[in-house]
Design a protein around this motif. Structure first.
Motif, PDB file in Angstrom:
ATOM      1  N   LEU A 113       0.826  -1.207   0.000  1.00 22.34           N
ATOM      2  CA  LEU A 113       0.000   0.000   0.000  1.00 22.34           C
ATOM      3  C   LEU A 113       0.862   1.259   0.000  1.00 22.34           C
ATOM      4  N   THR A 114       2.023   1.194   0.672  1.00 29.58           N
ATOM      5  CA  THR A 114       2.944   2.342   0.670  1.00 29.58           C
ATOM      6  C   THR A 114       4.301   1.900   0.136  1.00 29.58           C
ATOM      7  N   LEU A 160      -0.442   2.481  -7.033  1.00 26.83           N
ATOM      8  CA  LEU A 160      -1.613   1.608  -7.027  1.00 26.83           C
ATOM      9  C   LEU A 160      -2.113   1.301  -8.431  1.00 26.83           C
ATOM     10  N   VAL A 167      -4.354  -4.647  -1.551  1.00 20.52           N
ATOM     11  CA  VAL A 167      -3.136  -3.983  -1.086  1.00 20.52           C
ATOM     12  C   VAL A 167      -3.117  -3.981   0.433  1.00 20.52           C
ATOM     13  N   THR A 168      -1.912  -3.837   0.991  1.00 16.23           N
ATOM     14  CA  THR A 168      -1.775  -3.873   2.442  1.00 16.23           C
ATOM     15  C   THR A 168      -0.469  -3.222   2.852  1.00 16.23           C
ATOM     16  N   ASN A 169      -0.420  -2.748   4.070  1.00 14.64           N
ATOM     17  CA  ASN A 169       0.838  -2.302   4.658  1.00 14.64           C
ATOM     18  C   ASN A 169       1.320  -3.313   5.691  1.00 14.64           C
ATOM     19  N   CYS A 213      -4.306   7.018   1.917  1.00 13.41           N
ATOM     20  CA  CYS A 213      -4.048   5.748   1.232  1.00 13.41           C
ATOM     21  C   CYS A 213      -5.342   4.979   0.992  1.00 13.41           C
ATOM     22  N   ALA A 259      -6.955   4.052  -2.585  1.00 19.29           N
ATOM     23  CA  ALA A 259      -7.212   2.650  -2.921  1.00 19.29           C
ATOM     24  C   ALA A 259      -8.662   2.452  -3.336  1.00 19.29           C
ATOM     25  N   VAL A 270      -8.448  -3.538   0.745  1.00 17.42           N
ATOM     26  CA  VAL A 270      -7.311  -3.342   1.644  1.00 17.42           C
ATOM     27  C   VAL A 270      -7.317  -4.450   2.695  1.00 17.42           C
TER      28      VAL A 270
END
Length: 383
Positions: free
Chosen positions: A98-99, A110, A121-123, A137, A141, A148
């Motif tokens: 994600l970042t 993205l 997506v994920t952090n 974010c 997204a 997420v």
């Protein structure tokens, strides 16, 4: 034989196979497993972990982006998925970062991740530089219709190595309070409500998390969640004697938390069960507790522990299939799950001893070593 495939599922050829007392189920979909490739091949590879997954009925695997390098370049994902099929004969479903670098500062590309075919997506469990960064974010997204995946953790509270309770205190181990998870989860749920982003919460571990997820679902938030299989069978009691094989992050929690997880699984608050497979080389668990590497190798024991949930009356066989096959496929957005096909034949009464010889994964790091478990995959059918 108990056939748990839908009427529209392509039936495998069972000629010459003794199916008496067996279960025939769809391929297992694992919502979180680390295969150690790319970047950590000393612990495992797509070939070794793919084989372990495949022979244990797990044909679809969701891969988090905290590899080396971080999975943030969408143009490389097709090659990684092809390598997973060639080396391990498994279907890989990728989560993008994600970042940038998972550092929680700058938004990743993205658009490129979407084009590369990520399922979300994920952090991971890493924090954000600020709540404003996280909010922006999620908003961004949402514009790409990307789900997420959250792994709730507040870094400022999670510097310990075990659940903050009696066991940690008795052993002199730095504790991780349940607040480390629930504070992060509360904040994330509120941001989901604000942005409307479809979200999945992975590996919740404690009673209050179950209550928060239940509240959010009652409000109609677009969320799902899962629990790691080992959290349903182990508590922090497994750390007795500084058992490094029970050292995992997020940590094993209390008996009260485990009971709440089981209740959440039964009433539908918890949608799925993942393996949270983290294979490690032998040396990774040799250091003193807390200095060794966290993680449990779970592919080889996953089905046996699932069968135990049925034998213990926690779930019916049909409910287990929902939690490890059907619901995870929906969460991962595998639209062609049934078309891809395949099936898994399980002997729910087959007993086997967990040992370094009987485990297929390159990682032998499991607290179940030496135990006799019941239920095992006897054949995996491929599409």
């Amino acid at each position: 034989m108990k056939n748990l495939l839908s009427s529209t599922w392509q039936q495998p050829n069972l000629d010459g196979i003794d199916t008496a007392g067996k279960w025939l189920i769809p391929p297992i979909v694992d919502l979180c497993a680390r295969l150690r490739e790319p970047g950590h091949q000393s612990h495992g590879t797509l070939a070794s972990e793919g084989r372990a997954a495949r022979e244990n009925g797990i044909l679809h695997i969701v891969l988090p982006p905290d590899t080396n390098p971080v999975l943030e370049n969408g143009s490389l994902f097709k090659g990684l998925r092809e390598k997973a099929q060639q080396d391990g004969d498994i279907h890989l479903h990728i989560l993008g970062a994600l970042t940038q670098g998972l550092e929680g500062k700058q938004l990743a590309n993205l658009a490129g991740l979407k084009q590369g075919g990520v399922i979300g997506v994920t952090n991971t469990a890493r924090g954000f530089e600020s709540d404003l960064v996280m909010l922006r974010c999620l908003e961004y997204a949402a514009t790409f219709d990307l789900k997420v995946f959250f792994y709730p953790d507040e870094p400022s509270l999670s510097g310990g190595v075990a659940h903050d309770g009696y066991i940690a205190s008795f052993h002199g181990l730095a504790g991780i309070p349940w607040l480390a998870e629930t504070i992060a989860l509360s904040k994330q749920l509120l941001m989901v409500e604000e942005t409307g982003i479809a979200s999945h919460f992975s590996q919740i571990t404690c009673r209050t998390s179950v209550e928060l997820i239940r509240w959010a679902k009652q409000k109609g938030l677009p969320i799902t969640c899962d629990v790691a299989m080992h959290q349903l069978h182990l508590t922090d009691d497994a750390l007795e004697g500084y058992n490094a094989n029970a050292f995992v992050m997020p940590p094993l929690r209390s008996n009260t938390d485990q009971k709440a997880l089981i209740e959440g699984l039964q009433d539908g608050t918890i949608d799925a069960i993942c393996s949270h497979h983290e294979p490690l080389s032998g040396s990774a668990k040799q250091a003193p507790f807390g200095e060794c590497t966290a993680g449990i190798s779970n592919f080889d024991t996953f089905v046996s522990l699932g069968v135990q949930l049925v034998k213990d009356g926690v779930l019916t066989a049909e409910q287990l299939i929902e939690k490890i096959c059907l619901n995870p496929a929906k969460i991962a957005g595998i639209k062609d799950y049934e078309r891809i096909g395949g099936a898994v034949l399980i002997d729910p009464d087959l007993s086997w001893q967990v040992s370094k010889d009987t485990m297929l994964s390159a990682g032998k790091n499991t607290p179940f070593l030496g135990q006799v478990l019941t239920g095992r995959v006897i054949k995996t059918f491929f599409a």
